[in-house]
Design a protein around this motif. Structure first.
Motif, PDB file in Angstrom:
ATOM      1  N   ASP A 277      34.848  33.801  28.999  1.00 19.72           N
ATOM      2  CA  ASP A 277      35.076  34.687  30.522  1.00 19.72           C
ATOM      3  C   ASP A 277      35.893  34.141  31.489  1.00 19.72           C
ATOM      4  OD1 ASP A 277      33.165  36.517  30.207  1.00 19.72           O
ATOM      5  OD2 ASP A 277      31.653  34.539  29.690  1.00 19.72           O
ATOM      6  N   VAL A 278      36.604  33.275  31.343  1.00 23.65           N
ATOM      7  CA  VAL A 278      38.004  32.683  31.851  1.00 23.65           C
ATOM      8  C   VAL A 278      38.880  33.346  31.769  1.00 23.65           C
ATOM      9  CG1 VAL A 278      39.176  30.815  32.666  1.00 23.65           C
ATOM     10  CG2 VAL A 278      36.916  30.455  32.177  1.00 23.65           C
ATOM     11  N   ARG A 279      39.171  34.313  30.236  1.00 21.23           N
ATOM     12  CA  ARG A 279      40.699  34.443  30.120  1.00 21.23           C
ATOM     13  C   ARG A 279      40.578  35.931  30.460  1.00 21.23           C
ATOM     14  NH1 ARG A 279      39.575  31.676  24.348  1.00 21.23           N
ATOM     15  NH2 ARG A 279      40.593  29.292  25.354  1.00 21.23           N
ATOM     16  N   ALA A 280      39.015  36.687  30.215  1.00 23.50           N
ATOM     17  CA  ALA A 280      39.247  38.102  30.997  1.00 23.50           C
ATOM     18  C   ALA A 280      38.935  37.568  32.901  1.00 23.50           C
ATOM     19  CB  ALA A 280      37.331  38.567  30.844  1.00 23.50           C
ATOM     20  N   HIS A 281      38.528  37.039  33.501  1.00 20.00           N
ATOM     21  CA  HIS A 281      38.753  36.759  34.236  1.00 20.00           C
ATOM     22  C   HIS A 281      40.361  37.091  35.103  1.00 20.00           C
ATOM     23  CE1 HIS A 281      37.193  36.543  38.933  1.00 20.00           C
ATOM     24  NE2 HIS A 281      38.737  36.204  38.803  1.00 20.00           N
TER      25      HIS A 281
END
Length: 718
Positions: A277-281
């Motif tokens: 989710d960090v990478r998507a953000h």
């Protein structure tokens, strides 16, 4: 579901120089973190020696014993299978640094020194430490032999670097670095760091938590990432109370929060997050362009993955921290609750660590000593609640101070019963005291359960007064009896100072009277506004061992009493709120009743304004006047404002010497005048400020009187 990581951060009640106790609490936090499946654990700033060592940081012993504790941690298997971020001072090339030691599988991966130091207000880090000025650079640090003997490591990287695991990248940020404009997490995040640790020694101040939370959220809102905030908790040996509130934030949202005030020595906060989710953000074009051109950090590689790779091994209770679920609402206490909890926890730490048998306070029947007593009662409530939850350290401490043997079954389950054992109050009346204040003091003691003594001290006052008359041949009189201002003030001060002498005598002997051993700590009850104005007698009953309200304004104390009346079911507090504040040191006549605000020449609300302008907004007399022209000009004329400003600065300056003997007080307010730690200013002033006051008078004389205009306009409207 992507790549799940269980992370742990903690609040520890460390104590300066208590190496054994600090070691045990660190070890307990690592154990709890591993039991919950965490693969990364973060602790508070300087957790091994304690943050509040102050000038002890300059001693070689402090560094030596810190390495000894770390060696003991590395000798155990505590750090096997988990990355631990641990704080201690380190001497590198004969320079002392405030450092984080990153450890995994009994090996030191990196020593990361603090780059931006806190050096204002309560903090003097530049007195002990040097900031690491070589940003994004590292050097070899040769380890002491005590560490070499444990893990065979000779040297490790020292400097501004990051940790690269098999599945993510971890960066370190230390306390003050979060509060600086150019925080390290920005550049680290652009270089691919996904998890940030922040180890803090951040103290409680009324209404301060919001700032801290907003900075933590903002750190990852634009940048993206996971932020682990750890903090010291409790009184570690000084005026500050560190309020814990460990947190985990992801992509600008707080997903886990620890308690802000607690009697628990070790509190671990965990959450399971999805690193994807960090990478998507972060998949934004503008962010990617900035990241592609960012400077590189040296990566210390470790062959270890934080993700466990098995979804069915994640604890169900940790799944509440998963990104994608609703973020939690951060719990903020109202200022009244903060007063009920913060000073109470501070008093408990001070009481148990000083190994005394309780507290003693002279109850005057006024709101200040009342607030102090209610805070002690709040402490008794917290102790009882913790004991009923089975918190063994609280029970052990309570048994020791009440004289119960270790084998006893005593559990402090009733706050009034516990207060009767450890809290002692006394009304010290004179012929100038009223029946109302005596009655209020007695009824308050009955309501909270304290062991109460009621006495008249006229014979002691008369003896001192007679002694002076015998020696000098003249007998001083009160102003109402024809005496001068000097006589009137001296007779008031005699009463106030004798109360301090009697307070210490009773504090030493009351346990003996009750068939117990040991002594009591004397509590002071001067509020921050009285200290600011100097409206107290030097070495009177405001002189004590500790003062839980010394950093709290009169306005906030009234709000606290109004809150406690209902929250603690103490209806007697209504009479304190309705009473006119008075010192009761002068005779009451048909035409005169002593009043605090009349004596001071200003209200408590006005004092709070002066305090903030003087300290927080850094205003001298003239700047204070110019600001108040805008704030008070609607209801006071420029000349009236000028007179109030001059009166405040005159009284503050001529009484400044009293701050050098101020009782150590719980720090709760940003305009505290305590010059022992917080407010470093002279105590000998040109108190009539001839240059400054002349300029104020000149400007006030030519400014229009807006208060008169407004009054006329209002009359026309009516």
């Amino acid at each position: 579901m992507g790549h799940l990581i269980t992370l742990a951060t903690c609040s520890l009640n460390q104590w300066a120089l208590d190496y054994q106790g600090n070691y045990e609490r660190i070890l307990a936090s690592i154990t709890i973190s591993k039991e919950r499946g965490a693969t990364l654990r973060v602790g508070p700033e300087l957790e091994i020696p304690g943050y509040g060592c102050l000038d002890h940081f300059l001693e070689g012993d402090t560094v030596l014993h810190s390495w000894e504790v770390l060696a003991k941690i590395l000798t155990s298997d505590a750090t096997m299978g988990i990355v631990c971020d641990i704080g201690m001072p380190v001497v590198h090339k004969n320079v002392i640094y405030n450092c984080r030691i990153i450890v995994h599988d009994c090996k030191i991966l990196l020593i990361r020194p603090k780059m931006w130091l806190a050096n204002d207000g309560n903090y003097r880090e530049l007195r002990y430490f040097t900031p690491w000025a070589k940003h994004r650079q590292w050097e070899d640090h040769y380890l002491p032999r005590i560490i070499q003997a444990v893990n065979k490591q000779i040297k490790v990287p020292f400097g501004d670097a990051v940790i690269s695991t098999m599945d993510t990248c971890i960066g370190v940020e230390l306390c003050e670095e979060l509060f600086t404009p150019a925080s390290p997490h920005i550049l680290m995040g652009l270089d691919g760091v996904e998890i940030f640790t922040n180890s803090s020694g951040s103290h409680h101040e009324l209404r301060k938590l919001y700032t801290r939370v907003e900075l933590i959220k903002e750190a990852t809102l634009k940048l993206g990432g996971i932020y682990l905030y750890a903090n010291q908790q409790g009184c570690d040996g000084d005026r500050l109370y560190y309020d814990g509130c460990a947190m985990i934030a992801v992509n600008g949202r707080v997903i886990a929060q620890g308690s802000q005030f607690s009697l628990t020595d070790v509190e671990v906060v965990t959450a399971t997050v999805d690193i994807e989710d960090v990478r998507a953000h972060r998949a934004k074009s503008s962010r990617s362009m900035q990241a592609a051109s960012s400077d590189r950090y040296y990566r210390v590689e470790v062959p270890f993955a934080l993700t466990n790779g098995k979804f069915d091994e994640v604890r169900e209770e940790d799944l509440v921290g998963l990104i994608g679920t609703k973020s939690m609402d951060v719990r903020y206490h109202a200022a009244e609750e903060e007063i009920a909890l913060g000073p109470a926890c501070w008093l408990w730490d001070y009481l148990r660590r000083s190994r005394t048998q309780g507290y003693f306070i002279p109850l005057s029947g006024g709101i200040d000593s009342c607030a102090t007593a209610v805070i002690v009662y709040s402490m008794c409530r917290l102790v009882s609640e913790a004991a009923l939850r089975g918190e063994q350290q609280v029970i052990v401490d309570a048994r020791r101070m009440t004289g119960e043997p270790d084998s006893s079954s005593y559990v402090p389950s009733d706050p009034r019963e516990f207060a009767n054992r450890i809290f002692h109050t006394c009304y010290m009346g004179t012929e100038n005291s009223s029946l109302e204040t005596r009655r209020r003091a007695k009824q308050l003691s009955e309501a909270i359960g304290s062991y109460h003594v009621d006495l008249n001290m006229d014979s002691v006052v008369t003896a001192v007064r007679s002694l002076f008359g015998y020696v000098t041949g003249v007998r001083p009189q009160f102003r109402s009896h024809g005496g001068s201002n000097a006589e009137n003030l001296a007779l008031q001060n005699i009463q106030a100072r004798l109360r301090m002498v009697l307070a210490y005598m009773f504090a030493q002997l009351l346990p003996w009277v009750r068939g117990k051993s040991g002594g009591l700590l004397v509590l002071g009850s001067a509020n921050v506004d009285e200290s600011l104005r100097g409206y107290l007698t030097k070495y009177d009953c405001s002189s004590a061992d500790v003062n839980p309200i010394g950093g709290i304004s009169k306005t906030d104390l009234k709000r606290f009493i109004a809150y406690a009346k209902d929250a603690f079911d103490l209806p007697i507090l209504t009479s304190f709120l309705e009473a006119v504040p008075t010192a009761e040191l002068e005779p009451i006549t048909e035409t005169y009743v002593q009043s605090d605000e009349a004596d001071m020449g200003m209200t408590y609300d006005e004092l709070s304004v002066f305090g903030r302008l003087r300290k927080v907004e850094k205003c001298g007399p003239y700047s204070t006047f110019t600001k108040l022209i805008h704030e008070w000009g609607a209801f006071l004329s420029p000349v009236q404002i000028a007179e109030k400003v001059k009166l405040f600065f005159f009284e503050h300056a001529r009484n400044r010497h009293k701050m050098t003997t101020l009782t150590p007080s719980y720090h709760a307010e940003s305009y505290s005048p305590d010059d022992n730690r917080f407010d470093l200013r002279p105590f000998l002033y040109p108190s009539r400020f001839p240059w400054q006051f002349k300029k104020i008078d000149e400007v006030a004389a030519v400014l229009p009187d807006r208060s008169t205009v407004i009054a006329v306009d209002k009359t026309k409207t009516e």
